[in-house]
Design an enzyme around this catalytic site. Structure first.
Site, PDB file in Angstrom:
ATOM      1  CG  ASP A 159     -34.116 -51.258 -33.075  1.00 37.67           C
ATOM      2  OD1 ASP A 159     -34.741 -50.195 -32.917  1.00 37.67           O
ATOM      3  OD2 ASP A 159     -34.056 -52.138 -32.195  1.00 37.67           O
ATOM      4  CG  LEU A 240     -40.627 -51.707 -24.587  1.00 39.91           C
ATOM      5  CD1 LEU A 240     -40.726 -52.314 -23.205  1.00 39.91           C
ATOM      6  CD2 LEU A 240     -41.648 -50.583 -24.748  1.00 39.91           C
ATOM      7  NE  ARG A 241     -31.747 -51.969 -28.778  1.00 37.47           N
ATOM      8  CZ  ARG A 241     -32.056 -53.139 -29.305  1.00 37.47           C
ATOM      9  NH1 ARG A 241     -32.822 -53.196 -30.375  1.00 37.47           N
ATOM     10  NH2 ARG A 241     -31.625 -54.260 -28.774  1.00 37.47           N
ATOM     11  CB  ALA A 242     -37.489 -46.245 -29.754  1.00 31.80           C
TER      12      ALA A 242
END
Length: 351
Positions: A159, A240-242
């Site tokens: 991720d 919320l990294r995406a």
């Protein structure tokens, strides 16, 4: 050092080329993970990108490297004797303003992968030893490659790579022949081959520099945020990294194309690079688990009679339907009982 293959001459890898260019424009995206079988130009593309950057550094992180070799070392003895702090740079310092390449990143120790990903995201390498610390800039384009046949990367580390490209073998005869002819021409005379693409390479290098300069001037409209949120929610990503990576990648694409604003079209073009390794598929047979961990039959029985659905002695003897929740349940049966005195050996009786 061998001359790298020109990125502008790469055939049949449009998604890979675009992902590398986006990471070159904005290294804070978090690098590119390239997954694919052997012989799909993974390492060739990584070396080609370094040739377009201003400094052109290309640093390889070996699988057997130690943490000190990666982050650098501090001379603590000199500090204790009252001298100035002496720092010996590691691979992260050498990769500054260039490319850090990790082949077979899925086989690298998780601790080293963490360090590399932290530096790639922050642009800073921090070395701490016994209360003494030193930090330096480490802004580089991270490129990791892996062959899925040799093992997967842990989801937590997967991720943290900004973008991912999944390469496949080419089974188009015409494209294969074109790739082979191009490669053979390069191997025969690398200098002459590179000269053929010199103009295209120069234009692409200038495009990257201009995009980097324009990056901070591009903002996001509410519609762009809405598009990004909708895409990430649909993919059921964790955290919320995406969202952040998708916004940065869309901005990098807009800067690369010299656009005045970031649009939903830019988001659509980078979405798959951001989501392909983060998407969580929902099983069609999956259904929410109840809070008590009980089956639907148990809850139905509780609502109707206020009693547990566990069979008692009376109900256990009743015949069960084929669709009963406790399929395979067998009612208790009387066990045979033998009187002890009937089995006492004759020799003991005579005593």
């Amino acid at each position: 050092m061998p001359q790298p293959f020109p990125l502008t001459a790469l055939i049949g890898q449009d998604a890979l080329r675009e992902a590398l260019l986006l990471a070159a424009v904005d290294p804070s995206i978090g690098g590119v993970l390239i997954s694919g079988p052997r012989g799909t130009a993974k390492s060739t593309a990584a070396r080609s990108l370094a040739d377009l950057l201003p400094d052109g550094h290309f640093v390889t992180l070996p699988l057997g490297a130690s943490e000190d070799r990666l982050v650098g070392t501090l001379d603590l003895d000199l500090v204790l004797r009252g001298g100035a702090l002496k720092f010996s740079p590691g691979l992260l310092a050498r990769a500054h303003n260039g490319v850090l390449y990790v082949d077979e990143v899925n086989l690298l120790a998780d601790g080293l992968v963490d360090v590399v990903l932290d530096a790639a995201a922050s642009g800073i390498n921090v070395v701490e030893r016994d209360g003494v610390s030193h930090s330096h800039a480490a802004r580089f384009v991270l490129i990791g490659t892996m062959n899925p046949e040799e093992g997967e990367l842990r989801p937590q580390l997967l991720d943290r790579f900004g973008l991912m490209v999944q390469l496949e073998n080419c089974f188009d005869a015409q494209i294969r022949q074109q790739i082979v002819r191009t490669r053979m021409a390069f191997d025969l005379d690398p200098e002459a081959f590179r000269q053929t693409y010199a103009t295209a390479q120069l234009q692409l290098a200038q495009q990257i520099r201009a995009a980097r300069a324009a990056l901070s001037g591009l903002t996001f409209a509410d519609e762009v945020h809405e598009t990004v949120s909708a895409r990430c929610i649909e993919a059921r990503v964790d955290g919320l990294r995406a969202d952040l990576v998708m916004l940065r990648a869309a901005r990098a694409l807009a800067a690369l194309e010299a656009a005045l604003v970031v649009t939903g079209a830019h988001v659509d073009r980078v979405a798959e690079l951001v989501l392909c390794h983060r998407r969580r598929e929902q099983s069609p047979d999956a259904r929410p688990a109840d809070s008590g961990g009980q089956s639907d039959v148990r809850r139905e029985d509780d609502r109707e009679g206020g009693q547990s659905a566990r069979p008692d002695a009376a109900s256990a003897m009743e015949p069960r339907r084929a669709d009963d929740a406790d399929w395979g349940y067998l009612p208790p049966e009387p066990a045979g009982i033998t009187r002890v005195k009937d089995v006492i050996p004759l020799s003991i009786k005579k005593r």
